[in-house]
Write a protein that holds these residues in place. Structure first.
Motif, PDB file in Angstrom:
ATOM      1  N   ARG A 111       0.832  -1.203   0.000  1.00 23.55           N
ATOM      2  CA  ARG A 111       0.000   0.000   0.000  1.00 23.55           C
ATOM      3  C   ARG A 111       0.863   1.248   0.000  1.00 23.55           C
ATOM      4  O   ARG A 111       2.064   1.209   0.280  1.00 23.55           O
ATOM      5  CB  ARG A 111      -0.895   0.040   1.236  1.00 23.55           C
ATOM      6  CG  ARG A 111      -1.998  -0.989   1.252  1.00 23.55           C
ATOM      7  CD  ARG A 111      -2.867  -0.824   2.502  1.00 23.55           C
ATOM      8  NE  ARG A 111      -4.052  -1.646   2.427  1.00 23.55           N
ATOM      9  CZ  ARG A 111      -5.177  -1.296   1.824  1.00 23.55           C
ATOM     10  NH1 ARG A 111      -5.283  -0.111   1.270  1.00 23.55           N
ATOM     11  NH2 ARG A 111      -6.212  -2.109   1.782  1.00 23.55           N
ATOM     12  N   GLY A 112       0.209   2.359  -0.297  1.00 26.25           N
ATOM     13  CA  GLY A 112       0.905   3.639  -0.231  1.00 26.25           C
ATOM     14  C   GLY A 112      -0.019   4.794  -0.573  1.00 26.25           C
ATOM     15  O   GLY A 112      -1.226   4.598  -0.787  1.00 26.25           O
ATOM     16  N   SER A 125       5.314   4.012  -1.031  1.00 24.01           N
ATOM     17  CA  SER A 125       4.715   2.748  -0.594  1.00 24.01           C
ATOM     18  C   SER A 125       5.320   2.303   0.729  1.00 24.01           C
ATOM     19  O   SER A 125       6.427   2.711   1.101  1.00 24.01           O
ATOM     20  CB  SER A 125       4.922   1.663  -1.659  1.00 24.01           C
ATOM     21  OG  SER A 125       6.300   1.405  -1.855  1.00 24.01           O
ATOM     22  N   THR A 126       4.583   1.452   1.428  1.00 17.66           N
ATOM     23  CA  THR A 126       5.022   1.005   2.749  1.00 17.66           C
ATOM     24  C   THR A 126       4.378  -0.328   3.084  1.00 17.66           C
ATOM     25  O   THR A 126       3.332  -0.689   2.533  1.00 17.66           O
ATOM     26  CB  THR A 126       4.646   2.044   3.826  1.00 17.66           C
ATOM     27  OG1 THR A 126       5.011   1.549   5.111  1.00 17.66           O
ATOM     28  CG2 THR A 126       3.159   2.331   3.826  1.00 17.66           C
ATOM     29  N   GLU A 129       1.372  -1.205   9.015  1.00 14.40           N
ATOM     30  CA  GLU A 129      -0.044  -1.485   9.229  1.00 14.40           C
ATOM     31  C   GLU A 129      -0.859  -0.231   8.911  1.00 14.40           C
ATOM     32  O   GLU A 129      -0.348   0.886   8.933  1.00 14.40           O
ATOM     33  CB  GLU A 129      -0.286  -1.916  10.679  1.00 14.40           C
ATOM     34  CG  GLU A 129       0.489  -3.159  11.100  1.00 14.40           C
ATOM     35  CD  GLU A 129       0.110  -4.405  10.311  1.00 14.40           C
ATOM     36  OE1 GLU A 129      -0.946  -4.395   9.642  1.00 14.40           O
ATOM     37  OE2 GLU A 129       0.871  -5.387  10.349  1.00 14.40           O
ATOM     38  N   ILE A 130      -2.139  -0.432   8.637  1.00 12.01           N
ATOM     39  CA  ILE A 130      -2.966   0.653   8.129  1.00 12.01           C
ATOM     40  C   ILE A 130      -3.025   1.836   9.100  1.00 12.01           C
ATOM     41  O   ILE A 130      -3.067   2.990   8.682  1.00 12.01           O
ATOM     42  CB  ILE A 130      -4.400   0.141   7.806  1.00 12.01           C
ATOM     43  CG1 ILE A 130      -5.167   1.186   7.002  1.00 12.01           C
ATOM     44  CG2 ILE A 130      -5.123  -0.280   9.052  1.00 12.01           C
ATOM     45  CD1 ILE A 130      -4.630   1.455   5.636  1.00 12.01           C
ATOM     46  N   GLU A 133       0.058   3.827   8.521  1.00 11.97           N
ATOM     47  CA  GLU A 133       0.419   4.067   7.126  1.00 11.97           C
ATOM     48  C   GLU A 133       0.649   5.548   6.810  1.00 11.97           C
ATOM     49  O   GLU A 133       1.678   5.918   6.248  1.00 11.97           O
ATOM     50  CB  GLU A 133      -0.667   3.512   6.201  1.00 11.97           C
ATOM     51  CG  GLU A 133      -0.358   3.719   4.722  1.00 11.97           C
ATOM     52  CD  GLU A 133      -1.488   3.266   3.837  1.00 11.97           C
ATOM     53  OE1 GLU A 133      -2.046   4.113   3.116  1.00 11.97           O
ATOM     54  OE2 GLU A 133      -1.831   2.072   3.866  1.00 11.97           O
ATOM     55  N   GLU A 134      -0.300   6.408   7.182  1.00 10.24           N
ATOM     56  CA  GLU A 134      -0.172   7.824   6.836  1.00 10.24           C
ATOM     57  C   GLU A 134       1.070   8.448   7.469  1.00 10.24           C
ATOM     58  O   GLU A 134       1.813   9.179   6.795  1.00 10.24           O
ATOM     59  CB  GLU A 134      -1.417   8.597   7.269  1.00 10.24           C
ATOM     60  CG  GLU A 134      -1.389  10.065   6.833  1.00 10.24           C
ATOM     61  CD  GLU A 134      -2.693  10.792   7.114  1.00 10.24           C
ATOM     62  OE1 GLU A 134      -2.762  12.001   6.795  1.00 10.24           O
ATOM     63  OE2 GLU A 134      -3.629  10.168   7.643  1.00 10.24           O
ATOM     64  N   GLU A 136       3.808   6.898   8.383  1.00 13.71           N
ATOM     65  CA  GLU A 136       5.011   6.323   7.764  1.00 13.71           C
ATOM     66  C   GLU A 136       5.231   6.913   6.375  1.00 13.71           C
ATOM     67  O   GLU A 136       6.363   7.213   5.980  1.00 13.71           O
ATOM     68  CB  GLU A 136       4.857   4.798   7.679  1.00 13.71           C
ATOM     69  CG  GLU A 136       6.000   4.065   7.000  1.00 13.71           C
ATOM     70  CD  GLU A 136       7.319   4.145   7.739  1.00 13.71           C
ATOM     71  OE1 GLU A 136       8.343   3.725   7.160  1.00 13.71           O
ATOM     72  OE2 GLU A 136       7.351   4.657   8.875  1.00 13.71           O
ATOM     73  N   SER A 161      -5.643   5.665   0.159  1.00 12.86           N
ATOM     74  CA  SER A 161      -4.635   4.614   0.224  1.00 12.86           C
ATOM     75  C   SER A 161      -4.848   3.658  -0.946  1.00 12.86           C
ATOM     76  O   SER A 161      -5.964   3.204  -1.196  1.00 12.86           O
ATOM     77  CB  SER A 161      -4.755   3.865   1.553  1.00 12.86           C
ATOM     78  OG  SER A 161      -3.873   2.770   1.586  1.00 12.86           O
TER      79      SER A 161
END
Length: 536
Positions: A111-112, A125-126, A129-130, A133-134, A136, A161
């Motif tokens: 995801r990213g 992308s990363t 965990e959700i 995510e933001e 990171e 996402s």
């Protein structure tokens, strides 16, 4: 999710495999509580599907009565099984490699978000965990553009996402472990089966596979079961067992693992009735999860679109659960109910069928011969009453024991308030598992380790131990003992106190309501049995 993972390790539900050596990604060990939870889950499934099934009565919603039997097949089978089943040619995920980090990722799971700074837009992308995510993505975006904390507002992070497969190109993608853009290769297919070798020589001709599903063992034993058990169509064959898939990016705790356990039914029926049976098994399996404690608000039944269907499938529906590690509004698969048609039995008779043909015919090689030759055995069924001969259609409810255990753990995890030993309200963590699934059914405490209380408590413990998995605890303040059992999901705690020695009663505390009831010592076993029965 972090709190649940921490509790699972602290209380002995789950550990990472080989943790003292750094762990092995995608493999998990079940601890003392976890193994009991998973065993209870499998037992509940087996009883509902096989041992508790009454073949003389037509269940609500079923087109007719039917029989159910069990099977336990080997993990390693003849390699031709996987060629005829389609796994050898078709069991692939798309992967991408990072030329910079030399790491490999599953294309549809990374995801990213798009990030923009001074007119330049990139996709960061990363694998975080959700929930993280933001943050990171922002951190990596600032690092890529060499921004300081005071300039953080100059960086724009889009809210949406996306996974890599939703992008038109990977040219401006910052890979999860890369410092430069555009380091990802084009996606390519990666077979998910684990290879192994048979015998001591280990040549290419000795290559076989660890099974990626339990279903094929049932199909290749279809004739054996019919001939030995005298079952008549419609009937089902159930199996619980380990399967192995070489996942590219195992993640989300035990949700996507490389070794997992399946609970599968292959239900054989007449082609003319297959749609009715498909609808029956969809509804029945959905109800099973809610009866054992999953909230209906967190479950959905999702029918697959035509483009999603497997090559063998006439129709498939997934039972999905709103796991907390997924974005809000997204669900993860718990169980698939597939209408497989006659694909499997015909493939093992005739050879691998070509999914591009309709109706399906045997796939041929460049010499006009079957690409993967079948067994040649007749797996058709002859009705001994009508004398009709046909290849049965198959409905397959396929559940993951590990995913189900994870869903029940997620559902059970609760934080509320309860009084401590001094009567002061404190936040407590409690696993509100259905008593049928709870690893420990009851815990027995002597209030203090003197005055004859331990002897009475031990006698009660011994009586209960003949029926259930129970726990004896005489260490620490009783309030702390309650907390330990709340975190283990134990539904009932039995305390022997000073009054027990005179009036021959004990206190039974209910985990969920916190209600405390005095019960005669001689009635404790029957009381716990009554409460357990009431939970079914």
């Amino acid at each position: 999710m972090d709190a649940l993972v921490s509790l699972c390790k602290r209380r002995g539900f789950l550990f990472q495999s080989s943790e003292i050596y750094g762990g092995v990604q995608g493999f998990w060990d079940y601890g003392p509580l976890g193994v009991e939870l998973k065993r209870n889950l499998k037992d509940a499934w087996w009883h509902d599907m096989i041992s508790g099934h009454n073949e003389l009565v037509s269940p609500a919603g079923a087109p007719s009565t039917f029989e159910m039997v069990g099977l336990d097949c080997t993990i390693i089978m003849h390699p031709q099984v996987w060629k005829c089943s389609g796994h050898y040619d078709l069991f692939h995920d798309h992967m991408v490699d990072c030329r910079e980090s030399k790491k490999r990722y599953r294309f549809d799971q990374v995801r990213g978000r798009f990030v923009e700074y001074q007119g330049k837009k990139i996709f960061v992308s990363t694998l975080a965990e959700i929930e993280q995510e933001e943050d990171e993505v922002r951190r990596r975006g600032m690092k890529f553009f060499k921004l300081r904390a005071k300039n953080a507002d100059e960086l724009t992070v889009e809210k949406e996402s996306l996974t890599l497969d939703k992008l038109d190109s990977t040219e401006n993608v910052l890979a999860p472990d890369a410092k430069a853009l555009g380091t990802l290769t084009e996606p390519r297919e990666f077979n998910l089966m684990f290879k192994t070798t048979l015998g001591a020589l280990g040549g290419e001709e000795d290559t076989t596979f660890l099974r990626p599903e339990t279903a094929q063992g049932i199909f290749v034993n279809f004739k054996n079961v019919v001939d030995s058990s005298r079952v008549r169509i419609p009937f089902g064959i159930g199996q619980v067992g380990k399967s192995f898939r070489n996942e590219i990016t195992p993640r989300n705790f035990t949700f996507r693992s490389r070794e997992f356990e399946q609970m599968e039914i292959e239900f054989f029926c007449h082609p003319n009735q297959s749609q009715e049976w498909y609808r029956y098994w969809r509804d029945r399996r959905m109800a099973w999860y809610t009866k054992l404690g999953l909230s209906s608000e967190s479950l959905i039944m999702r029918e697959h679109h035509t483009e999603e269907l497997a090559h063998y499938s006439v129709g498939t529906a997934d039972i999905e659960y709103a796991f907390p590690f997924l974005p809000e509004g997204e669900y993860g698969e718990l169980e698939g109910i597939a209408h497989r048609g006659d694909f499997d039995l015909r493939s093992h008779m005739e050879g691998k069928l070509d999914p591009a043909t309709n109706p399906m015919t045997v796939e041929l090689n460049e010499h006009g011969k079957p690409k993967h030759r079948g067994s040649g055995k007749d797996l058709a069924y002859r009705d001994d009453i009508t004398n009709e001969k046909f290849v049965p259609h198959v409905i397959e409810p396929s559940a993951g024991a590990d995913r189900a255990a994870l869903a029940f753990l997620c559902e059970a995890y609760t934080e509320d308030e309860a009084p401590d030993e001094n009567g002061k309200m404190q936040t407590r963590t409690v696993m509100k598992l259905d008593p049928r699934l709870a690893p420990i059914k009851a815990a027995v405490f002597p209030l203090v380790k003197k005055d004859g209380m331990p002897e009475v408590a031990q006698e009660i413990y011994g009586a209960l131990k003949e029926h259930y998995n129970v726990f004896y605890d005489a260490k620490g303040a009783v309030g702390r003992r309650y907390r330990r059992q709340d975190e283990a999901g134990t539904p009932y705690c039995i305390t022997v106190d000073g009054d027990s020695l005179t009036d021959k009663t004990v206190t039974i505390r209910d985990r969920d309501t916190l209600e405390q009831t005095r019960v005669k010592i001689d009635d404790v076993v029957s009381e716990i049995q009554s409460r357990m029965k009431a939970s079914t």
